[in-house]
Design a protein around this motif. Sequence first.
Motif, mmCIF file in Angstrom:
data_model
loop_
_atom_site.group_PDB
_atom_site.id
_atom_site.type_symbol
_atom_site.label_atom_id
_atom_site.label_comp_id
_atom_site.label_asym_id
_atom_site.label_seq_id
_atom_site.Cartn_x
_atom_site.Cartn_y
_atom_site.Cartn_z
ATOM 1 N N SER A 103 7.689 20.410 1.700
ATOM 2 C CA SER A 103 6.718 19.962 0.683
ATOM 3 C C SER A 103 7.477 19.429 -0.509
ATOM 4 N N LEU A 104 6.928 18.375 -1.091
ATOM 5 C CA LEU A 104 7.488 17.918 -2.362
ATOM 6 C C LEU A 104 6.931 18.811 -3.458
ATOM 7 N N GLN A 105 7.775 19.132 -4.420
ATOM 8 C CA GLN A 105 7.312 19.957 -5.537
ATOM 9 C C GLN A 105 6.081 19.316 -6.183
ATOM 10 N N PHE A 106 5.137 20.099 -6.549
ATOM 11 C CA PHE A 106 3.887 19.666 -7.203
ATOM 12 C C PHE A 106 2.919 18.947 -6.261
ATOM 13 N N CYS A 107 3.223 18.926 -4.973
ATOM 14 C CA CYS A 107 2.272 18.346 -4.018
ATOM 15 C C CYS A 107 1.313 19.440 -3.594
ATOM 16 N N GLN A 108 0.198 19.522 -4.293
ATOM 17 C CA GLN A 108 -0.731 20.624 -4.011
ATOM 18 C C GLN A 108 -1.242 20.656 -2.576
ATOM 19 N N PRO A 109 -1.683 19.521 -2.002
ATOM 20 C CA PRO A 109 -2.253 19.626 -0.642
ATOM 21 C C PRO A 109 -1.276 20.242 0.360
ATOM 22 N N TYR A 110 -0.031 19.773 0.385
ATOM 23 C CA TYR A 110 0.903 20.295 1.397
ATOM 24 C C TYR A 110 1.439 21.679 1.037
ATOM 25 N N ILE A 111 1.622 21.952 -0.253
ATOM 26 C CA ILE A 111 2.104 23.295 -0.628
ATOM 27 C C ILE A 111 1.013 24.326 -0.303
ATOM 28 N N SER A 154 0.837 -1.209 0.000
ATOM 29 C CA SER A 154 0.000 0.000 0.000
ATOM 30 C C SER A 154 0.870 1.256 0.000
ATOM 31 N N TYR A 155 0.208 2.395 -0.240
ATOM 32 C CA TYR A 155 0.914 3.672 -0.392
ATOM 33 C C TYR A 155 0.496 4.728 0.614
ATOM 34 N N CYS A 156 -0.274 4.350 1.618
ATOM 35 C CA CYS A 156 -0.826 5.409 2.471
ATOM 36 C C CYS A 156 -1.121 4.883 3.865
ATOM 37 N N VAL A 157 -0.980 5.750 4.863
ATOM 38 C CA VAL A 157 -1.234 5.338 6.249
ATOM 39 C C VAL A 157 -2.731 5.230 6.567
ATOM 40 N N PHE A 158 -3.576 5.477 5.582
ATOM 41 C CA PHE A 158 -5.008 5.233 5.788
ATOM 42 C C PHE A 158 -5.379 3.762 5.572
ATOM 43 N N VAL A 159 -4.439 2.966 5.072
ATOM 44 C CA VAL A 159 -4.721 1.542 4.823
ATOM 45 C C VAL A 159 -4.410 0.769 6.110
ATOM 46 N N CYS A 197 5.270 16.571 4.014
ATOM 47 C CA CYS A 197 5.102 15.350 3.217
ATOM 48 C C CYS A 197 5.910 14.194 3.809
ATOM 49 N N PRO A 198 5.458 12.970 3.564
ATOM 50 C CA PRO A 198 6.225 11.820 4.056
ATOM 51 C C PRO A 198 7.546 11.641 3.308
ATOM 52 N N MET A 199 8.538 11.079 4.011
ATOM 53 C CA MET A 199 9.840 10.779 3.392
ATOM 54 C C MET A 199 10.013 9.269 3.325
ATOM 55 N N GLY A 241 -3.157 13.523 -7.592
ATOM 56 C CA GLY A 241 -2.052 12.842 -8.263
ATOM 57 C C GLY A 241 -2.142 11.343 -8.070
ATOM 58 N N LYS A 242 -2.319 10.921 -6.805
ATOM 59 C CA LYS A 242 -2.392 9.476 -6.551
ATOM 60 C C LYS A 242 -3.661 8.900 -7.163
ATOM 61 N N LYS A 243 -4.761 9.589 -6.914
ATOM 62 C CA LYS A 243 -6.060 9.086 -7.379
ATOM 63 C C LYS A 243 -6.029 8.767 -8.884
ATOM 64 N N GLY A 260 -4.504 1.045 -3.525
ATOM 65 C CA GLY A 260 -4.399 2.486 -3.759
ATOM 66 C C GLY A 260 -5.484 3.169 -2.936
ATOM 67 N N GLU A 261 -5.443 4.478 -2.851
ATOM 68 C CA GLU A 261 -6.474 5.198 -2.093
ATOM 69 C C GLU A 261 -6.697 6.564 -2.714
ATOM 70 N N ASN A 262 -7.929 7.018 -2.662
ATOM 71 C CA ASN A 262 -8.246 8.322 -3.237
ATOM 72 C C ASN A 262 -7.918 9.427 -2.238
ATOM 73 N N THR A 283 4.249 16.049 -11.710
ATOM 74 C CA THR A 283 3.713 15.107 -10.718
ATOM 75 C C THR A 283 4.762 15.040 -9.619
ATOM 76 N N CYS A 284 4.335 14.856 -8.356
ATOM 77 C CA CYS A 284 5.321 14.849 -7.261
ATOM 78 C C CYS A 284 6.269 13.653 -7.381
ATOM 79 N N SER A 285 7.447 13.802 -6.772
ATOM 80 C CA SER A 285 8.480 12.758 -6.876
ATOM 81 C C SER A 285 8.040 11.430 -6.270
ATOM 82 N N LEU A 286 7.188 11.488 -5.251
ATOM 83 C CA LEU A 286 6.746 10.249 -4.600
ATOM 84 C C LEU A 286 5.998 9.355 -5.597
ATOM 85 N N ILE A 287 5.126 9.957 -6.363
ATOM 86 C CA ILE A 287 4.347 9.195 -7.342
ATOM 87 C C ILE A 287 5.247 8.783 -8.506
ATOM 88 N N LYS A 288 6.070 9.730 -8.972
ATOM 89 C CA LYS A 288 6.959 9.412 -10.100
ATOM 90 C C LYS A 288 7.893 8.273 -9.732
HETATM 91 S S1 BJ8 Z 1 -2.247 10.268 4.698
HETATM 92 S S2 BJ8 Z 1 0.309 12.399 3.372
HETATM 93 S S3 BJ8 Z 1 0.489 8.853 3.146
HETATM 94 S S4 BJ8 Z 1 -1.925 10.707 1.235
HETATM 95 S S5 BJ8 Z 1 3.436 14.047 -1.734
HETATM 96 S S6 BJ8 Z 1 1.392 11.610 -3.265
HETATM 97 S S7 BJ8 Z 1 -0.063 14.017 -1.016
HETATM 98 S S8 BJ8 Z 1 1.099 14.968 -4.212
HETATM 99 S S9 BJ8 Z 1 1.733 11.094 0.290
HETATM 100 FE FE1 BJ8 Z 1 0.213 10.755 1.886
HETATM 101 FE FE2 BJ8 Z 1 -1.686 9.181 2.858
HETATM 102 FE FE3 BJ8 Z 1 -1.840 11.840 3.142
HETATM 103 FE FE4 BJ8 Z 1 -0.071 10.483 4.502
HETATM 104 FE FE5 BJ8 Z 1 0.001 13.332 -3.151
HETATM 105 FE FE6 BJ8 Z 1 1.551 15.156 -2.021
HETATM 106 FE FE7 BJ8 Z 1 2.593 13.422 -3.682
HETATM 107 FE FE8 BJ8 Z 1 1.675 12.649 -1.284
#
Ligand code: BJ8
Length: 426
Positions: free
Chosen positions: A372-380, A74-79, A284-286, A146-148, A140-142, A113-118
């Motif tokens: 913030s990661l570049q192009f990460c709209q929510p955190y920027i 998974s890609y998110c702490v909501f899972v 943003c997460p590292m 970018g992720k969605k 995946g999670e909405n 697109t942010c580096s995390l997704i790329k």
């Molecule tokens: S609960 S922070 S792990 S979504 S850096 S991909 S937000 S454009 S990672 Fe996240 Fe779950 Fe939120 Fe945490 Fe998008 Fe921003 Fe890229 Fe990001």
Amino acid sequence: MSDYTQMWSDLGLDLKGHDALLSILGSAYADIFLSQKNRPEGMKYFDFVMSEVHGLRIKELMDAKAQGRKVIGSYCVFVPEELILAVDGVSVGLCAGAEFNFESAEEVLPRNTCSLIKSAFGFKLGKICPYLEASDVVVGENTCDGKKKSYEILDPLVKDLYVMDLPQMKSESGRAMLKEEYRKFAAKLEKASGKKITAESLKKGIDIVNAKRKAVKRLTELRSADPAPISGLDALLVNQVFFYDDPVRFTESVNKLCDELEERVKKGTGVFPKGTTRLMISGCPMAVPNWKLPWIIETSNAVIVGEESCVGERGVRWMTDTKGKTVDDLIDMLTDRYFQIDCAVFTPNPSRVDYVKEMKKKLNAKGIVHYSLQFCQPYIMESGPVEKELEKTGMPTLRLETDYSQEDAGQLKTRIEAFIERLNRK
Ligand code: BJ8
């Protein structure tokens, strides 16, 4: 390290690309982590985990699969890992932190697109991530756009992609939606594993994950001491390993490390001299091996004492209650826990800045670096109001936007040094 070539080849990895990644990872690790002074003995376990992150741990995953257990990436702490453990599955994090194969990623994703997704796409298209290739289900999670949208592109590339919908507002209906999504996810896991979730198995999963989070919280608290008993880099590494390691073994290792840090605090031993400028990071997460910013900070006469991030406090801060008697009661408890996560994809999101203030006080940080990661709209988008609110309450804040490349390292260092100077003049 044993020879895992056959295992990697069976997983379909591109051996040449994978070798290149391991060699970059190995030398970065030696330069950044092993060169640190006064490291706690307990970090040896994490050094070992990192040296075997594509070896022994993957072998363990393959052994688990051979016993009929499912690997869920998974890609998110909501899972919720708790639900995965409740079907005797293995949960692994898939977020990637290296600028690798971005050319291929940019053929299928917009450049902005942010580096995390790329990075996640670069790893997939380059076939270099054994965690992704070993995953029976990829979740995946909405969350952000970018992720969605990128999951639509990922779907044909992985064998079983499951996308979880998530609310964007902390309302009654938002909570009801999250609970429903967790019910659906539980059903998906039952189908994939052929195992039924029982109140007992779910409670056991919750206990395991609560223990893991408690251990990391204990580590966080120990970092309030001056001198800091552990570097921010090493503490970040522990938070990163959180997503890969066997949860019970991880908990034991973190608690053992904390026992040692407690002794250090009693004796006044630290990694940096007492009085070193203390910073915390928020944003943003590292993901591994994204160590650029902490490394720059900790080689600029400052120490990082906390991370308000999903690879950090936002990932471990809340525990799950286990007072429910039925699976539905326990899913309700899980919903209560996860619905508190204050990711910037929520609107509005006031609890995040409140918690940054609380952390800063608890950890005796002098200033906050908003990352913030570049192009990460929510955190920027959120970084402006967050900075304003923190500065208004007398909390110096440096707002940074960066990516995974090393191109801006010099510029970042200059800005961080100037910020530290500003803090030291106060
Ligand atoms: S609960 S922070 S792990 S979504 S850096 S991909 S937000 S454009 S990672 Fe996240 Fe779950 Fe939120 Fe945490 Fe998008 Fe921003 Fe890229 Fe990001």
